[in-house]
Motif scaffolding. Structure first.
Motif, PDB file in Angstrom:
ATOM      1  N   ARG A  56       0.834  -1.203   0.000  1.00  0.00           N
ATOM      2  CA  ARG A  56       0.000   0.000   0.000  1.00  0.00           C
ATOM      3  C   ARG A  56       0.871   1.257   0.000  1.00  0.00           C
ATOM      4  O   ARG A  56       0.617   2.219  -0.722  1.00  0.00           O
ATOM      5  N   GLY A  57       1.935   1.224   0.801  1.00  0.00           N
ATOM      6  CA  GLY A  57       2.857   2.357   0.845  1.00  0.00           C
ATOM      7  C   GLY A  57       3.473   2.607  -0.523  1.00  0.00           C
ATOM      8  O   GLY A  57       3.558   3.742  -0.988  1.00  0.00           O
ATOM      9  N   ALA A  58       3.887   1.516  -1.186  1.00  0.00           N
ATOM     10  CA  ALA A  58       4.496   1.652  -2.506  1.00  0.00           C
ATOM     11  C   ALA A  58       3.496   2.260  -3.484  1.00  0.00           C
ATOM     12  O   ALA A  58       3.836   3.150  -4.271  1.00  0.00           O
ATOM     13  N   ILE A  92       4.349   5.626  -5.335  1.00  0.00           N
ATOM     14  CA  ILE A  92       4.456   5.633  -6.797  1.00  0.00           C
ATOM     15  C   ILE A  92       3.478   6.644  -7.381  1.00  0.00           C
ATOM     16  O   ILE A  92       3.816   7.405  -8.297  1.00  0.00           O
ATOM     17  N   MET A  93       2.265   6.682  -6.815  1.00  0.00           N
ATOM     18  CA  MET A  93       1.277   7.617  -7.359  1.00  0.00           C
ATOM     19  C   MET A  93       1.750   9.060  -7.193  1.00  0.00           C
ATOM     20  O   MET A  93       1.655   9.867  -8.120  1.00  0.00           O
ATOM     21  N   ASP A  98      -3.652   7.038   6.356  1.00  0.00           N
ATOM     22  CA  ASP A  98      -3.113   6.692   5.039  1.00  0.00           C
ATOM     23  C   ASP A  98      -1.619   6.421   5.235  1.00  0.00           C
ATOM     24  O   ASP A  98      -1.023   6.865   6.213  1.00  0.00           O
ATOM     25  N   THR A  99      -1.029   5.704   4.304  1.00  0.00           N
ATOM     26  CA  THR A  99       0.368   5.344   4.519  1.00  0.00           C
ATOM     27  C   THR A  99       1.187   5.544   3.246  1.00  0.00           C
ATOM     28  O   THR A  99       0.635   5.711   2.149  1.00  0.00           O
ATOM     29  N   SER A 100       2.482   5.601   3.409  1.00  0.00           N
ATOM     30  CA  SER A 100       3.398   5.599   2.258  1.00  0.00           C
ATOM     31  C   SER A 100       4.690   4.988   2.763  1.00  0.00           C
ATOM     32  O   SER A 100       4.836   4.745   3.963  1.00  0.00           O
ATOM     33  N   LEU A 101       5.629   4.744   1.870  1.00  0.00           N
ATOM     34  CA  LEU A 101       6.861   4.073   2.290  1.00  0.00           C
ATOM     35  C   LEU A 101       7.575   4.884   3.363  1.00  0.00           C
ATOM     36  O   LEU A 101       8.113   4.341   4.323  1.00  0.00           O
ATOM     37  N   ILE A 140      11.846   1.738  -1.451  1.00  0.00           N
ATOM     38  CA  ILE A 140      12.171   3.112  -1.875  1.00  0.00           C
ATOM     39  C   ILE A 140      13.394   3.082  -2.784  1.00  0.00           C
ATOM     40  O   ILE A 140      13.411   3.676  -3.865  1.00  0.00           O
ATOM     41  N   ILE A 141      14.442   2.388  -2.329  1.00  0.00           N
ATOM     42  CA  ILE A 141      15.684   2.377  -3.101  1.00  0.00           C
ATOM     43  C   ILE A 141      15.457   1.740  -4.463  1.00  0.00           C
ATOM     44  O   ILE A 141      15.910   2.253  -5.492  1.00  0.00           O
ATOM     45  N   VAL A 142      14.738   0.615  -4.480  1.00  0.00           N
ATOM     46  CA  VAL A 142      14.521  -0.064  -5.758  1.00  0.00           C
ATOM     47  C   VAL A 142      13.787   0.853  -6.736  1.00  0.00           C
ATOM     48  O   VAL A 142      14.178   0.982  -7.895  1.00  0.00           O
ATOM     49  N   ILE A 143      12.752   1.524  -6.250  1.00  0.00           N
ATOM     50  CA  ILE A 143      12.003   2.398  -7.162  1.00  0.00           C
ATOM     51  C   ILE A 143      12.883   3.558  -7.642  1.00  0.00           C
ATOM     52  O   ILE A 143      12.997   3.822  -8.841  1.00  0.00           O
TER      53      ILE A 143
END
Lengths: 581, 505, 353
Positions: C126-128, C132-133, C279-282, C307-310
């Motif tokens: 969900r964080g991703a 990303i959005m 609400d959540t994010s990385l 985070i790093i991968v994205i």
């Protein structure tokens, strides 16, 4: 091939039969994304002490690569893949980088092509000469400074002492080239490699520089390896000639012999097409004989006849009249101050329908500005330009569009004038689309017709500019200019960027189109030889003014102004006799 | 020149004015500063709200309040700065002074190290384009570039600080560890120095062996418990530094330079015992700086005396001076390590100094160092990446220029061509980027400061933002904005001074 | 000599291009610029791998826990909701084991659970999604505004240019993180899409300067002059000639903008100035769990790794695009491939003699 060279090279000094430089079966390749691309393929040549040898070829022939391989200064990813380069019997390709550093400068000097980019912009001139001397001698301190001044004076900078602290950007192109020659010769090398040392300079400057270089190398007994694309220049400046094509040597021998009696078909074509060589001939002989020469070179026989006929038939009224036109640029210097530059100063001339007029001048003469003024790409400062009896200054909207339909330009740079994102069909159709002419099917038909007119196959329409050669691109630029069926083409240095054979083909095409479509041409060029081939009338410009305007024959046979005479005299290879078969 | 600077400053002034207005409005409108009090259930709620309103002029609408603030700040021109007060009623100017000192301490050394390392790595990767080293560094800089600093910070705390502190309690290096570290360091040196196959193998061997010897020596002498350099260390390091710096700057072929460097080293070594026993115990900041200056001047004099007109003498000397100074720090390590406030866990994770530590110049120095270590690493990791990439690109661009080929054709050595011609030109765009980087430094350290509990500019900003109190936020922004503007100007002036084609007038 | 003659029988029609170009030309005959760029892009191994990885991450994030935004709710294939609190399995330690043997497989909670039992995989997914959005929104809004402002300034020059550029100077003076924090403080509570859009409103400055420079230089090019004298309108010149030729610069910097955006968003959320709980994010996940690092490191590792991968894959894609649009920075074949090519050429040369 080696045989061919050694046979024809005379031995100058009977006591020293060992050549100074001997290249044997040299191969050079460039690494690219797609593998190794060969640029030089089995080149062999021999240069004896005190001689000058010229390598002549078109762009991409491998002449510069050969020269750079000698001192191991190949650009980017180039590397010698086979062969030997023997300098005084020592193989230069086998030297370590350290050993090569000792050869460069002290043994082999180098004068590069473009004086604008070859001096380091952040160091002053004195420093750049000094470090060359320092690297190859034990001179230090005051002696070093004295030698630096001496070198620059020898290279023709009389006020060297005062200019040591100046930076390259404060020098003109000719001056910079003198500095580079000074650097190349500063350590009295046995061999000097001069890679197109003057191709970026105006003809009159070129002549001075080459004369000076000739004197210096003769005095020091330096051998010269001279690289050029200009056959006339090569013949004038070198005893020995090597002609390269696509990485190989096609012919070599004494210059005069090759020019008088070229053996290889490529050399024959090159000799025949070289306009610089032909110009003097036309001057010396009658028209009909000149026409023969053109036919030998593949130029249309009827060219000169047509010019004569056109001249007779030409209507008396001028299609374009330029009257007292001036253009003043205000150049903003730092702060709120401006300096003014009068690029075009009170210029007047007229162009008759169906004729070709040329404006000739060196860089900075204002010739291109005149073209832009006529094309309405710049606004006039004063004066008047009439097209077909109407003043064109201040045309706007529909009127301007209408004017542009009738007067179309062809630009100098065949690489820059085509949008790389457009394929050829769309490029040619663009003017039709912009003027909303015809349906898409009609436009398609017109594109094919235009491609045919410029002698390109119909399939070319799907190609992109990056896939095409310079000549093909220029044909497309011409097709685009013709799309709206204009009356006038303004050709701004339209053939100067092209190799000599291609240049001939394009000039030919233009002549054909002129008769076929009754076009009027305005040629803007620095090249008098091109003018001789195509123009009916010539205006010679210098520093914004027209110094001489007359028919082409008059200007060439009987130049009135000192400047025009100087220009004519500076055309290289003018004195050479040659025969083309 | 002067008119150029003045014109730029006037333009910058108006830009800054507009930016502060925008910023002020954004902060003031980002929420309701009384929210917390209103929802709280303090008995004197109304009274608290009123006093806060009065303190921060909340009854004035934000766009007018901005001008009140501007009026206070504009008194800076007459030396009477008034940045207003914060929610607690403390004058923001005082807070700002403390915060700036603390932040500058944090970012200065980090940025200097990042610039030096970034330049060196960028240049070497450009010279060895498409080598394994180049690819490795390229990947590494992409990775660093993609690291979230707050995340790295937590990892650093866990592994460097806590892990290292634990290890120091019983510092034993096993033989397998020695082997692995030696080989890795050998490989690093090999890929860094490069060269032909034979030279690479020699580098690998020498580097691996010397690392192994050093680690074994440390292990056997129990060095990590009682670290010191000692006279042997000083001799070895001084001579190595003298030769190394000479090799990099002018080359070992220059006999004058080598002799000068060795004499400097000898003088430094001779001064070792007198310094340790007579000078160091009473060391203070002024004396320290004076000694450093003396070392530079002395080295310069020696270099001049030994001829060779060599400007690098001074650099060599300060390197040796640094070695001796390091000994000073290490001498007091024990005292620091075992002090009651440290209790054997030297690497700090929070704050900028240990409270109530006491001790002399050296102990305070060690304390600052241990606190700076982690945040400095974090900042270096992040800024090193972009600097390396940029330096590499500029060097590659310059190395392809015609004048580089011409310089080679003169017979100049590779080193001269690279340093004098390529680097000198590449420095023009690089220096601009560095100047702009420095200008963005204080604003960019917000997160690092927060994670490491460093009470600097970041805290000032975030605290103000949290309270919807524009005054501290604006104080932060005036400083960062001014810095950005000033360094923008510095970048232009640097550019003009490095490139003779540009003349500002 | 005969070999030479045959080579010359086909005269260089319209001038022979140099050999160096012909090989490349052979590879690109009849391809549009876009196709050539695509071809070059697929030569960049790092970029291609990144493309695959990023696609995988995006698909994983959006399919696993389903799509829940703007009132639409599509369930995913993963069994836990990110707010569900199932009982702790194995005291929350990740159940995923990729070592063959007993316990091999994903298990019920591959990334583990937090102290109250929330499934970390669902939470990270969900964080991703949210991160990303926001990244994409910042990229789209920032790029759109940047192109618009840069194009107007660069094409029309004059006073409009001066004003727009001074406006850009004003925004650029404020560090992005600072303006992001202020914006996040104001609108972070309205959810990730609003936050992304507002961040984008301040992220266009660098791009605007770049596009302006590009327009300034392109409008002086001869093909633009040529289009103008063939009667093309300003609109046509901008949209059909200049813009398509600046696409490379725009796409590359848009990619880098997005890589920067995800780092900025996670940092803001970490400071509690971005996406707000529930609400959540990385960034929020890292922030909430950093204290638990010593006891439950997986709470911290997984969001960080994502985070790093994205960011890394987006950066690499940007690099690949740069190479593809700017052929000056060509990649060279490996020494081994070169040696092979040389040997092949020597063999051919021998055979032809």
């Amino acid at each position: 091939m080696t045989q061919l060279v050694t046979q024809t090279v005379p031995v100058l000094d009977p006591n020293d039969t060992r050549p100074l430089l001997q290249i044997r079966d040299l191969e050079v390749g460039f690494k690219t994304q797609y593998g190794v691309v060969p640029a030089v393929r089995g080149v062999s040549l021999t240069l004896y002490a005190g001689q000058t040898l010229a390598i002549v070829g078109e762009s991409g022939s491998g002449k510069t690569t050969t020269a750079q391989a000698v001192i191991n200064l190949l650009a980017g990813t180039g590397q010698v893949t086979a062969g030997q380069i023997l300098f005084e019997g020592r193989d230069l390709t086998a030297l370590t980088p350290k050993e090569m550093e000792n050869v460069r400068g002290s043994q082999i000097g180098y004068v590069p092509q473009d004086p604008m980019s070859n001096l380091n912009p952040v160091w002053n001139i004195g420093f750049q000469v000094e470090e060359a001397i320092k690297a190859n001698s034990d001179l230090r301190g005051k002696d070093l400074r004295a030698r630096t001044i001496e070198v620059l004076k020898e290279a023709g900078l009389s006020d060297a002492q005062d200019r040591l602290k100046q930076f390259p950007h404060q020098f003109s192109g000719g001056m910079r080239q003198r500095v580079l020659i000074g650097i190349g010769l500063s350590s009295r090398p046995k061999l000097l490699i001069a890679d197109e040392p003057t191709s970026a300079l105006d003809v009159t400057v070129q002549r001075q520089i080459l004369d000076h270089l000739g004197t210096l190398t003769r005095d020091y007994g330096t051998s010269v390896l001279f690289i050029t694309h200009d056959l006339g220049l090569a013949a004038e400046r070198a005893e020995q000639l090597v002609v390269m094509y696509k990485g190989k040597i096609v012919e070599s021998g004494p210059s005069k012999e090759i020019l008088a009696n070229p053996q290889h078909p490529y050399t024959q074509r090159l000799v025949a097409a070289a306009p610089s060589l032909a110009s003097k001939r036309i001057q010396a002989k009658k028209h009909d004989e000149a026409a023969e020469i053109y036919s030998a070179g593949g130029t249309d026989t009827a060219l000169i006849d047509r010019a004569a006929i056109r001249e007779e038939q030409a209507p008396t009224r001028d299609l374009i009249t330029v009257e007292g036109v001036s253009k003043l640029y205000r150049i903003r210097t730092k702060g709120l101050k401006y300096t003014e530059l009068l690029a075009v100063n009170d210029v007047s001339f007229g162009i008759k329908k169906g004729t070709t007029s040329a404006i000739v001048g060196e860089s900075g003469s204002g010739k291109s500005t005149v073209a832009k003024l006529i094309l309405q790409l710049e606004t006039l400062t004063s004066g008047r330009i009439e097209f077909d009896g109407r003043d064109v200054a201040g045309l706007t909207g529909k009127e301007l569009l209408k004017f542009r339909r009738r007067v179309q330009p062809v630009f100098q740079d065949p690489y820059g004038s085509l949008d790389p994102q457009y394929n050829v069909g769309n490029t040619i159709a663009e003017p039709l689309l912009a003027h909303k002419i015809g349906t898409s099917r009609e436009r398609q038909a017109r594109v094919l017709e235009l491609l045919d007119q410029v002698s390109l196959p119909a399939a070319t329409q799907f190609r992109y500019p990056s896939e095409l050669s310079g000549g093909q691109r220029q044909r497309i630029a011409i097709a685009r200019a013709l799309a709206l069926k204009p009356d006038v083409l303004v050709l701004d240095e339209a053939v100067s960027a092209l190799d000599v054979l291609v240049q001939g083909q394009i000039l030919n095409l233009l002549t054909e189109l002129q008769t076929e479509l009754e076009l009027t041409y305005l040629f803007i060029t620095h090249d008098l030889a091109v003018v001789r081939l195509v123009a009916d009338n010539v205006c010679v410009m210098q520093k914004g003014r027209i110094v001489e305007a007359a028919s082409t024959d008059d200007v060439f046979d009987n130049p009135q102004q000192a400047y025009t005479q100087e220009l004519l005299a500076a055309i290289p290879g003018g004195d050479f006799e040659f025969g083309g078969k | 020149m002067a008119s150029f600077v003045i014109r730029r400053l006037i333009a910058a002034f108006f830009v800054l004015l507009a930016a502060t207005f925008l910023m002020y409005m954004l902060v003031a409108l980002s929420g309701d500063p009384l929210e917390e009090l209103r929802q709280g259930n303090a008995p004197n709620k109304e009274q608290l709200m009123d006093s806060l309103s009065a303190r921060l002029n909340l009854d004035v609408p934000p766009y007018l309040r901005y001008f009140l603030w501007l009026g206070g700040v504009s008194q800076c021109f007459v030396g009477q700065c008034d940045f207003g007060v914060n929610v607690q009623g403390l004058p923001v100017l005082t807070l700002l002074e403390q915060a700036m000192g603390s932040t500058l301490q944090l970012v200065t050394s980090a940025q200097i190290i990042a610039i030096i390392v970034g330049l060196i790595v960028g240049i070497t990767t450009a010279l060895r384009q498409y080598s394994g080293y180049d690819y490795t560094i390229t990947f590494a800089s992409f990775l660093f570039f993609s690291l979230p600093v707050f995340w790295v910070a937590v990892l650093l705390k866990q592994y460097i600080a806590i892990g290292f502190n634990n290890w120091l309690a019983d510092p034993v290096i096993g033989i397998p560890v020695i082997i692995v570290i030696s080989v890795v360091s050998g490989l690093l040196w090999m890929s860094f120095l490069g060269g032909a196959a034979k030279r690479r193998l020699i580098t690998l061997g020498v580097a691996t062996a010397s690392t192994a010897v050093m680690l074994t020596y440390f292990e056997l002498t129990n060095w990590f418990s009682t670290p010191n350099v000692g006279i042997v260390g000083v001799v070895v390091t001084a001579i190595a530094a003298a030769l190394g710096i000479t090799a990099i700057s002018v080359g070992l072929a220059n006999k004058h330079a080598v002799r000068g460097a060795l004499v400097t080293a000898a003088v430094g070594i001779a001064l070792y015992y007198p310094m340790i026993y007579f000078v160091f115990p009473g060391m203070g900041m002024p004396l320290f700086l004076a000694l450093a200056l003396g070392a530079v001047v002395g080295g310069g004099a020696i270099g001049y005396f030994f001829g060779g007109r060599d400007r690098w003498q001074s650099a060599r000397t300060s390197a040796i001076g640094a070695v001796i100074a390091l000994e000073g720090f290490l001498m007091y390590w024990d005292a620091y390590f075992n002090s009651s406030r440290i209790t054997g866990r030297p690497i700090a994770t929070i704050g900028s100094s240990t409270p109530n530590l006491g001790g002399n110049f050296w102990i305070q120095g060690i304390d600052t160092f241990t606190h700076l270590l982690l945040p400095t690493i974090a900042i270096i990791l992040i800024s090193f990446a972009s600097l390396t990439r940029y330096t590499r690109a500029s060097m590659l661009e310059v190395m392809n220029q015609d004048y580089i080929r011409t310089a080679r054709s003169k017979g100049l050595t590779q080193r001269t061509v690279v340093v004098r011609h390529a680097l000198r030109n590449a420095l023009i765009p690089i220096s601009t980027v560095i100047a702009l980087d420095i200008g963005a430094l204080i604003g960019g350290a917000v997160i690092t400061e927060t994670v490491f509990g460093w009470s600097g500019m970041g805290q000032l900003f975030l605290g103000g933002l949290h309270d919807i109190d524009p005054n501290p936020v604006m104080a932060f922004f005036v400083v960062t904005g001014l810095l950005a503007v000033v360094f923008n100007l510095v970048a232009d002036l640097l550019y003009a001074s490095l490139d003779p084609r540009i003349r500002v007038s | 000599m005969s070999e030479l003659n045959s080579a010359l029988q086909d005269p260089p029609q319209g001038g022979g291009p140099s050999d160096e170009t012909t090989i490349e030309q052979r590879q690109t005959v009849g391809l549009s610029q876009g196709q050539i760029v695509r071809k070059r892009f697929f030569h960049h191994k790092g970029a291609v791998v990144s493309m695959v990885v990023l696609t995988f991450v995006v698909l994983l994030a959006y399919t696993s826990v389903g799509l829940h935004m703007f009132g639409i709710s599509i369930p995913g294939w993963w069994q836990w909701h990110w707010n569900a609190t199932p009982p702790l399995v194995n005291s929350g330690v990740p159940t995923m084991s990729l070592i063959p043997g007993p316990g091999f497989g994903f298990g019920p909670h591959p990334f583990g659970q937090d102290q109250i039992g929330k499934d970390i995989f669902a939470l990270v997914m969900r964080g991703a999604q949210q991160s990303i959005m926001i990244m994409v929104l910042v990229g789209l809004v920032g790029t759109g505004l940047g192109v618009l402002i840069g194009a107007l300034a660069g094409f029309y020059r004059g006073i409009g240019d001066a004003l727009l550029m001074r406006f850009t100077d004003v925004i650029i003076t404020i560090p992005f993180l600072v303006i992001g924090a202020v914006v996040g403080r104001a609108v972070g509570g309205f959810g990730a899409p609003v936050l992304g859009m507002f961040l984008g409103l301040f992220a266009w400055t660098g791009l605007a300067r770049l596009v302006r420079g590009e327009f300034l230089s392109l409008r002086e090019r001869e093909f633009v002059d040529a289009a103008r004298v063939s009667g093309a309108s300003d609109k046509r010149i901008i949209f059909k000639h200049i813009l398509p030729n600046s696409v490379g610069v725009i796409i590359v910097s848009a990619t880098l903008l997005m890589a920067g955006a995800i780092l900025a968003e996670t940092a803001l959320s970490f400071l509690n100035l971005g996406v707000q709980s529930p609400d959540t994010s990385l960034g929020v996940i890292v922030s909430q769990n950093q204290a638990a690092f010593a006891t439950r490191p997986w709470l911290f590792w997984w969001p960080g790794v994502f985070i790093i991968v994205i960011a890394l894959t987006v950066n690499f894609i940007g690099d690949g695009l740069r190479d593809a649009f700017d052929p000056r920075q060509k990649k060279m074949p490996s020494p081994k491939a070169l040696a092979k090519a040389l040997a092949r050429r020597a063999r051919d040369a021998r055979a032809s003699k």
